[in-house]
Write an enzyme that holds these catalytic residues in place. Structure first.
Site, short mmCIF file in Angstrom:
data_model
loop_
_atom_site.label_atom_id
_atom_site.label_comp_id
_atom_site.label_asym_id
_atom_site.label_seq_id
_atom_site.Cartn_x
_atom_site.Cartn_y
_atom_site.Cartn_z
N ASN A 1 0.83 -1.22 0.00
CA ASN A 1 0.00 0.00 0.00
C ASN A 1 0.86 1.26 0.00
OD1 ASN A 1 0.99 0.12 2.57
ND2 ASN A 1 -0.98 0.48 3.57
N ASP B 1 -3.96 -2.78 0.56
CA ASP B 1 -3.69 -2.76 2.00
C ASP B 1 -4.09 -4.13 2.58
OD1 ASP B 1 -4.04 -2.46 4.77
OD2 ASP B 1 -4.47 -0.32 4.57
N ASN C 1 -5.89 -12.09 7.16
CA ASN C 1 -6.26 -12.13 5.74
C ASN C 1 -5.30 -13.00 4.93
OD1 ASN C 1 -8.59 -10.55 5.89
ND2 ASN C 1 -7.40 -8.66 5.84
N TYR D 1 3.92 -2.40 17.55
CA TYR D 1 4.71 -3.23 16.65
C TYR D 1 4.99 -4.60 17.30
CZ TYR D 1 8.66 -4.48 13.56
OH TYR D 1 9.50 -5.10 12.68
P1 NAD Z 1 9.78 -1.31 5.10
O1 NAD Z 1 9.02 -0.31 5.91
O2 NAD Z 1 10.77 -0.83 4.12
O3 NAD Z 1 8.77 -2.28 4.33
C1 NAD Z 1 7.48 -2.58 4.76
C2 NAD Z 1 6.56 -2.57 3.55
O4 NAD Z 1 5.24 -2.92 3.96
C3 NAD Z 1 6.47 -1.20 2.88
O5 NAD Z 1 6.64 -1.32 1.50
C4 NAD Z 1 5.07 -0.73 3.26
O6 NAD Z 1 4.54 0.18 2.32
C5 NAD Z 1 4.32 -2.04 3.33
N1 NAD Z 1 3.11 -1.97 4.14
C6 NAD Z 1 2.96 -1.42 5.37
N2 NAD Z 1 1.70 -1.55 5.78
C7 NAD Z 1 1.02 -2.20 4.79
C8 NAD Z 1 -0.32 -2.62 4.62
N3 NAD Z 1 -1.24 -2.40 5.56
N4 NAD Z 1 -0.66 -3.24 3.46
C9 NAD Z 1 0.27 -3.46 2.49
N5 NAD Z 1 1.55 -3.08 2.60
C10 NAD Z 1 1.92 -2.46 3.74
O7 NAD Z 1 10.45 -2.30 6.16
P2 NAD Z 1 11.41 -3.55 5.94
O8 NAD Z 1 12.64 -3.29 6.71
O9 NAD Z 1 11.52 -3.90 4.52
O10 NAD Z 1 10.60 -4.68 6.72
C11 NAD Z 1 9.89 -5.70 6.05
C12 NAD Z 1 9.34 -6.70 7.06
O11 NAD Z 1 10.42 -7.29 7.78
C13 NAD Z 1 8.41 -6.06 8.10
O12 NAD Z 1 7.36 -6.95 8.36
C14 NAD Z 1 9.28 -5.93 9.31
O13 NAD Z 1 8.54 -5.98 10.49
C15 NAD Z 1 10.21 -7.13 9.17
N6 NAD Z 1 11.48 -6.90 9.88
C16 NAD Z 1 12.44 -6.07 9.35
C17 NAD Z 1 13.60 -5.85 10.06
C18 NAD Z 1 14.71 -4.98 9.53
O14 NAD Z 1 15.69 -4.76 10.23
N7 NAD Z 1 14.66 -4.48 8.31
C19 NAD Z 1 13.80 -6.47 11.31
C20 NAD Z 1 12.79 -7.27 11.81
C21 NAD Z 1 11.64 -7.50 11.08
N1 UDP Z 2 -9.47 -14.09 3.09
C1 UDP Z 2 -8.80 -13.41 2.09
N2 UDP Z 2 -8.58 -14.07 0.91
C2 UDP Z 2 -8.98 -15.35 0.69
C3 UDP Z 2 -9.64 -16.02 1.74
C4 UDP Z 2 -9.88 -15.37 2.93
O1 UDP Z 2 -8.43 -12.26 2.24
O2 UDP Z 2 -8.74 -15.86 -0.40
C5 UDP Z 2 -9.69 -13.39 4.36
C6 UDP Z 2 -11.18 -13.35 4.71
O3 UDP Z 2 -11.62 -12.02 4.54
C7 UDP Z 2 -11.25 -13.76 6.15
C8 UDP Z 2 -9.81 -14.04 6.57
O4 UDP Z 2 -9.06 -14.12 5.38
O5 UDP Z 2 -11.72 -12.71 6.96
C9 UDP Z 2 -9.66 -15.31 7.35
O6 UDP Z 2 -10.13 -16.38 6.56
P1 UDP Z 2 -10.60 -17.73 7.21
O7 UDP Z 2 -11.09 -18.63 6.12
O8 UDP Z 2 -9.56 -18.27 8.09
O9 UDP Z 2 -11.75 -17.29 8.20
P2 UDP Z 2 -13.28 -16.98 7.99
O10 UDP Z 2 -13.51 -16.55 6.57
O11 UDP Z 2 -13.95 -18.26 8.32
O12 UDP Z 2 -13.54 -15.90 8.98
#
Ligand code: NAD
Ligand code: UDP
Ligand code: UDP
Length: 315
Positions: free
Chosen positions: A36, A60, A101, A147
């Site tokens: 996103n 997202d 999800n 976090y």
């Molecule tokens: P980053 O912030 O560069 O990347 C995270 C990505 O997730 C971004 O592109 C952001 O736009 C996307 N994102 C955030 N919220 C989102 C949402 N709701 N839907 C879709 N996309 C979303 O950080 P990173 O360093 O690349 O980290 C990547 C993963 O690795 C993360 O899950 C982080 O927790 C984990 N991690 C990283 C480190 C590190 O040191 N880099 C350490 C521990 C864990």
């Molecule tokens: N879900 C999704 N993509 C899929 C199947 C499920 O994003 O192809 C999401 C869906 O919205 C649901 C969640 O994943 O809320 C958890 O799915 P699960 O089948 O475990 O639970 P349920 O649908 O029974 O709540």
């Protein structure tokens, strides 16, 4: 379980995600990058857009996602404290609703799914170095909790989908990782120090600089992720991935100053709340099960990263 060539990388336009997409494409995989752009950037994956096996999807993960794939790497989540604390409620939602999800998606498709968890699940640890069987010391109501607890809950969900729905899960706990393509205003210590040094600005150490971290170079980490995804179904983790060589923030600042030949001064600012004092991964499990260990030392990794930021700031 499905056997096929297609992979979804959530958070694929971020720092680690973009390197992972690149690696998977070079392994011949078909990659759907889902992001996103909260902290990620289109620019991180722009060079991949001409590849027919690559697709960029703005989405997202807190909302359901319906598509077809064989494997899912779930990396979506801001990782730098200043970013994940900007909208803490959204941070927890991203980890928790995002995990639900993506697990739902994996369950419908019977796809293998890997969770990018974090050393933050150990909080400010009493066990040093941290082993996977340590349960951690996390403040549930502090400024890092959105976090840390989000990631802990995501691990719980992964293990419950494994136990309840027999999903093929993989959980990795990533320790501090750095390298090219970190955002210059990402806020994490390595990028901050390098950018400040290159600009000749003061380098700001939070606290007294005695706190430690263990820094892993991005290429090593990505190799660990790919290896973990390829392990037999009965190895689910959690497994630590990180470089076990520990440095204080003072030592890091000195190295960055030397490598950039910078005249920046080191200044001190207050330590943020709940900042862990020490962090070092114990990686015997990764060595045994993944035949993995980091190859790039801090000196070489910093040189690459300095060169990257030098180019970035001069273009
Ligand atoms: P980053 O912030 O560069 O990347 C995270 C990505 O997730 C971004 O592109 C952001 O736009 C996307 N994102 C955030 N919220 C989102 C949402 N709701 N839907 C879709 N996309 C979303 O950080 P990173 O360093 O690349 O980290 C990547 C993963 O690795 C993360 O899950 C982080 O927790 C984990 N991690 C990283 C480190 C590190 O040191 N880099 C350490 C521990 C864990
Ligand atoms: N879900 C999704 N993509 C899929 C199947 C499920 O994003 O192809 C999401 C869906 O919205 C649901 C969640 O994943 O809320 C958890 O799915 P699960 O089948 O475990 O639970 P349920 O649908 O029974 O709540
Ligand atoms: N830190 C610092 N100066 C900065 C950014 C971070 O001294 O400009 C410190 C921070 O307080 C922490 C360590 O460096 O002790 C690592 O911070 P980072 O945000 O990179 O990662 P995390 O704390 O999540 O491990």
């Amino acid at each position: 379980m499905r056997e096929g060539n297609s992979v979804v990388v959530t958070g694929g336009a971020g720092f680690l995600g973009s390197h992972l997409c690149e690696r998977l494409l070079s392994d011949g995989r078909e990659v759907v990058c889902v992001d996103n752009f909260f902290t990620g950037m289109r620019r991180n994956v722009e060079h991949l857009l001409t590849n027919r096996r690559f697709e960029l999807y703005r989405h997202d993960v807190t909302f359901p996602l319906y598509l077809e794939t064989d494997q899912i790497f779930n990396l979506a989540c801001p990782a730098s404290p200043i970013h994940y604390q900007r909208d803490p409620v959204q941070t927890t939602k991203t980890s928790v609703h995002g995990a639900i999800n993506m697990l739902g998606l994996a369950k419908r498709l019977r796809a293998r799914i890997l969770q990018a968890s974090t050393s933050e699940v150990y909080g400010d640890p009493e066990v040093h170095p941290q082993t996977e069987d340590y349960w951690g010391r996390v403040n549930p109501i502090g400024i890092r909790s959105c976090y840390d607890e989000g990631k802990r809950c995501a691990e719980t969900l992964f293990f419950d989908y494994y136990r309840q729905h027999r999903l093929e899960i993989k959980v990795v706990r990533i320790f501090n990782t750095y390298g090219p393509r970190m955002h210059p205003s990402d806020g994490r210590v390595v990028s901050n120090f390098i950018v400040e040094a290159l600009r000749g600005e003061d380098i700001t150490i939070y606290g007294d600089g005695q706190q430690t971290r263990s820094f892993c170079y991005v290429d090593d980490l990505i190799d660990g992720l790919v290896r973990m995804m390829g392990t037999p179904a009965d190895f689910i983790g959690p497994v630590n991935l990180g470089n076990p060589t520990e440095f204080s923030m003072l030592e890091l600042a000195e190295r960055v100053l030397r490598l950039t030949a910078s005249k920046s001064k080191v200044v001190f600012a207050p330590l943020p709340g709940d900042d862990p004092r020490r962090r070092q991964p114990e990686i015997s499990l990764a060595r045994d099960q993944l035949k993995w260990e980091p190859r790039v030392g801090l000196e070489d990794g910093l040189k690459e990263t300095v060169a990257y930021f030098h180019r970035l700031l001069n273009t």
